[in-house]
Design an enzyme around this catalytic site. Structure first.
Site, mmCIF file in Angstrom:
data_model
loop_
_atom_site.group_PDB
_atom_site.id
_atom_site.type_symbol
_atom_site.label_atom_id
_atom_site.label_comp_id
_atom_site.label_asym_id
_atom_site.label_seq_id
_atom_site.Cartn_x
_atom_site.Cartn_y
_atom_site.Cartn_z
ATOM 1 N N ASN A 5 2.603 1.375 4.005
ATOM 2 C CA ASN A 5 2.753 0.524 4.770
ATOM 3 C C ASN A 5 2.617 0.311 6.498
ATOM 4 O O ASN A 5 2.965 -0.201 7.140
ATOM 5 C CB ASN A 5 4.292 -0.148 4.658
ATOM 6 C CG ASN A 5 4.291 -1.471 5.016
ATOM 7 O OD1 ASN A 5 5.515 -1.820 5.313
ATOM 8 N ND2 ASN A 5 3.500 -2.418 4.793
ATOM 9 N N CYS B 121 0.698 -1.107 0.002
ATOM 10 C CA CYS B 121 -0.032 -0.112 -0.035
ATOM 11 C C CYS B 121 0.851 1.249 0.046
ATOM 12 O O CYS B 121 2.028 1.243 -0.426
ATOM 13 C CB CYS B 121 -1.076 0.072 1.157
ATOM 14 S SG CYS B 121 -0.267 0.328 2.863
ATOM 15 N N ASP C 43 -7.998 3.466 1.196
ATOM 16 C CA ASP C 43 -7.114 3.646 2.261
ATOM 17 C C ASP C 43 -8.172 4.561 3.520
ATOM 18 O O ASP C 43 -8.704 5.537 3.453
ATOM 19 C CB ASP C 43 -6.285 4.890 1.952
ATOM 20 C CG ASP C 43 -5.266 5.293 2.943
ATOM 21 O OD1 ASP C 43 -5.061 4.816 4.108
ATOM 22 O OD2 ASP C 43 -3.799 5.667 2.432
ATOM 23 N N CYS D 50 -1.324 0.731 7.165
ATOM 24 C CA CYS D 50 -2.840 0.398 7.379
ATOM 25 C C CYS D 50 -3.168 -0.784 6.706
ATOM 26 O O CYS D 50 -3.262 -1.960 7.143
ATOM 27 C CB CYS D 50 -3.588 1.502 7.091
ATOM 28 S SG CYS D 50 -3.438 3.008 8.022
ATOM 29 N N ARG D 51 -3.206 -0.859 5.288
ATOM 30 C CA ARG D 51 -3.868 -1.792 4.465
ATOM 31 C C ARG D 51 -2.930 -2.884 4.310
ATOM 32 O O ARG D 51 -3.325 -4.042 4.516
ATOM 33 C CB ARG D 51 -4.007 -1.170 3.048
ATOM 34 C CG ARG D 51 -5.358 -0.337 3.315
ATOM 35 C CD ARG D 51 -5.523 0.456 1.860
ATOM 36 N NE ARG D 51 -4.433 1.373 1.538
ATOM 37 C CZ ARG D 51 -4.258 2.058 0.627
ATOM 38 N NH1 ARG D 51 -5.292 1.811 -0.564
ATOM 39 N NH2 ARG D 51 -3.292 2.676 0.228
ATOM 40 N N SER D 52 -1.541 -2.695 3.957
ATOM 41 C CA SER D 52 -0.707 -3.881 3.527
ATOM 42 C C SER D 52 -0.317 -4.709 4.847
ATOM 43 O O SER D 52 -0.218 -5.762 4.834
ATOM 44 C CB SER D 52 0.599 -3.441 2.861
ATOM 45 O OG SER D 52 1.154 -2.382 3.345
#
Length: 168
Positions: free
Chosen positions: A15, A12, A133, A17-19
């Site tokens: 690095n 993401c 995001d 939140c999402r990933s």
């Protein structure tokens, strides 16, 4: 086993939140499938701003609520060499995908959008969905990300395990 048979990198922007959530959810799936020795898992970001930081506290809390552990993760930058290190690289959104393609010298067959693995009920009229995001939003955004990850990552695991078998 020293070297996993397959490896995946989730990417993401920062690095945090999402990933890292994708890494945590996927690690849980892989462990439950008995494939932790066979599949290497990592995450990275397309910007350097958060390098060394742990995942966002809001994402960590949302993940814990679903039995997913993000401890021990720290943000890192996605490097050009990652194109050769990983069997599958999964971008969270189209901007991340474009950044990776630029970094890797063009499109690569093994660099994919997570939304490509989303089940039909998550698909959009214009193509696969981006993982939104949640950084500037409220708690619902973190839950939405986890919903999409939990629905899509089993398909990523299926994709990777076509040639990987569980350890005896």
């Amino acid at each position: 086993m020293d070297q996993p048979e397959r490896s995946v990198l989730f990417v993401c922007m920062g690095n945090i939140c999402r990933s890292p959530a994708a890494e945590g959810v996927f690690r849980k799936l892989v462990n439950e499938a008995g494939l932790s020795e066979a599949i290497g898992i990592d995450s990275a970001g397309t910007i350097r701003h958060h390098v060394g930081n742990p995942p966002d506290a809001r994402m960590t809390a949302a993940a814990v609520g679903r039995g997913v552990d993000l401890t021990g993760q720290h943000a890192r930058y996605a490097e050009a060499a990652d194109a050769e290190r990983f069997d599958l690289i999964v971008a969270m959104d189209r901007m991340n995908l474009a950044d990776l393609e630029a970094r890797f010298g063009g499109p690569r067959e093994h660099v994919r959008l997570l939304g490509e693995f989303a089940p039909d009920d998550f698909q959009l009229k214009g193509g696969p969905p981006d993982v939104p995001d949640p950084y500037y939003g409220g708690d619902a955004g973190f839950e939405q990300v986890l919903d999409l990850l939990e629905a899509s990552l089993p398909h990523v695991l299926e994709h990777l395990t076509r040639t990987v078998r569980a350890s005896p």
